[in-house]
Design an enzyme around this catalytic site. Sequence first.
Site, PDB file in Angstrom:
ATOM      1  N   HIS A 182      91.595  -7.328   6.408  1.00  0.00           N
ATOM      2  CA  HIS A 182      92.357  -8.427   5.804  1.00  0.00           C
ATOM      3  C   HIS A 182      93.847  -8.129   5.698  1.00  0.00           C
ATOM      4  O   HIS A 182      94.536  -8.654   4.824  1.00  0.00           O
ATOM      5  CB  HIS A 182      91.790  -8.745   4.411  1.00  0.00           C
ATOM      6  CG  HIS A 182      91.615 -10.209   4.160  1.00  0.00           C
ATOM      7  ND1 HIS A 182      92.387 -10.911   3.273  1.00  0.00           N
ATOM      8  CD2 HIS A 182      90.756 -11.116   4.701  1.00  0.00           C
ATOM      9  CE1 HIS A 182      92.015 -12.182   3.258  1.00  0.00           C
ATOM     10  NE2 HIS A 182      91.033 -12.327   4.123  1.00  0.00           N
ATOM     11  N   HIS A 281      88.331 -17.832  14.437  1.00  0.00           N
ATOM     12  CA  HIS A 281      88.307 -17.744  12.977  1.00  0.00           C
ATOM     13  C   HIS A 281      87.924 -19.108  12.420  1.00  0.00           C
ATOM     14  O   HIS A 281      88.466 -20.131  12.825  1.00  0.00           O
ATOM     15  CB  HIS A 281      89.708 -17.340  12.504  1.00  0.00           C
ATOM     16  CG  HIS A 281      89.866 -17.219  11.022  1.00  0.00           C
ATOM     17  ND1 HIS A 281      90.520 -18.157  10.258  1.00  0.00           N
ATOM     18  CD2 HIS A 281      89.480 -16.240  10.173  1.00  0.00           C
ATOM     19  CE1 HIS A 281      90.541 -17.770   8.988  1.00  0.00           C
ATOM     20  NE2 HIS A 281      89.910 -16.616   8.906  1.00  0.00           N
TER      21      HIS A 281
END
Length: 378
Positions: A182, A281
Amino acid sequence: MRITAVETFVLTNRHALVKVSTDEGVAGWGECTLENWVRTVAAAVERMTDHLLGANPLRITALWQTLARGGFYRGGPVLSSAVAGLDQALWDIKGRWHGVPVHELLGGPTRDSARIYAHANASDRTGDPRRAREHAAAGITLIKVAPQHQIGFLESPDPMLADLAAVREAVGGSVDIGLDLHGRSSVPQSRRLLPLLAPLGIAFVEEPLRPEHSDQLGSLVNCSPVPLAVGERLYSRTDFRRVLEAGVAIVQPDLSHAGGITECFRIATQAETYDAQIAPHSPIGPVALAACLQLAFAVPNFYAQEQSLNLHLGPNATTSILTDSGPLTPVDGHLPRLTGPGLGIEVNEDAVRSAVNHGPLEPGSPTWNYPDGSFAEW
C-alpha cells in the site's frame, strides 16, 4: 444517435455511478468514482457534460480525446476518474447498440473465464488465516493480504514474515498469496523485506513504494526474485511507461481512475511489449468490475481480477444495484465470460436512485500517525 443527458449518482464515499442517455433509448452506465473524493469527481463529470450533450456516443475515441485533453489541464486522479466513468458508459452504449459485449468490440475474447482474487485482511496484523482459509475453501486460488499498521522507515520484518507464514500454512501450497504494501514501505525497508519473502512463495508484492518514488522500482526489481505489481495510483500510459521500464511484472490500472476502458486497453497493450501482465485494480462496485472484466476477456496478457465484493460468498448489498447478479457468480475461483450486451450486466435504476446519498458521507480512508505524531501512510 445523440447523447441527451448525463446523470451522476453518489451512493457512498467510494461508490458513484454515471448514466449516459441517448435519443434512441439506449443508455450506458459507468462507475465514476474515486474513493474519498466521489463528489469532486461528480463535479468534474458535470463540467465534462458540456462536451457530450448532442454528440454521437459511438465516436468513443474522439470523445475521449476531448474529455481527456479538451480542458487544457489534464490527468491526475480526479479528471481521469471522471473521464473513466464516462468512457465506461459510452462503451456500454456501443455494445448495447450493436448487441454484443464490449470485449467483442475490442477484438473478441481471448479466454472463457477470468481468475478473481479476494482479500484476507485482519484488523491488527498482515493477513487473517481464518479468512484466507474460508476464501480458499470457496474456490479462490489467489488471496491478497496487507499490513494493517504503519511501516517504519526501517523496522524489523519479522512480525510481518510470521503473519505471512501463518497465512501460507492456512491455505497450503496450492493457493497463491499476494502482499499489498500500500505504498507504506520505504525504499531501504523494501530492499530489506523483499528477499525475505521468496521462501514463502509470495506471488507478487503490490505497491511497495509510494507512486512518487516509482523511479526507484528498478532497484527493488533487482534485489529480489519476488515479482512486483503497481499501478492503482497511476493514470495514463505515460505513468505506466516508467514502471514497465523498471521491470515490474504486473500493472494494475483502475478502469474507474485511469481513463476507462479506452486508456486501460492501451496500457495493457503497452504492458504486453514488456512481457508484463495486467491485473486491474477494482475495490469498488459491480459496474467497475464489469468494465474490468470486459478488458480481461479482450487482452492476452491478463493475470487476475481484484474484487472486494466477495462474490464467491453470494450476493451482497453492493450487488443489489443489479437486476441480476448471476453474471458475476464465480465458478471455481473464476468468473465466466460475460455474454450480455455492453458491460454485460443490467443496472437496476430504481435501486440506484433510491440509494443516492444527498447528505454527508461517511469518513473515508483513515489518517494515520506514527507514535511521535508525524504523518504515516495509510
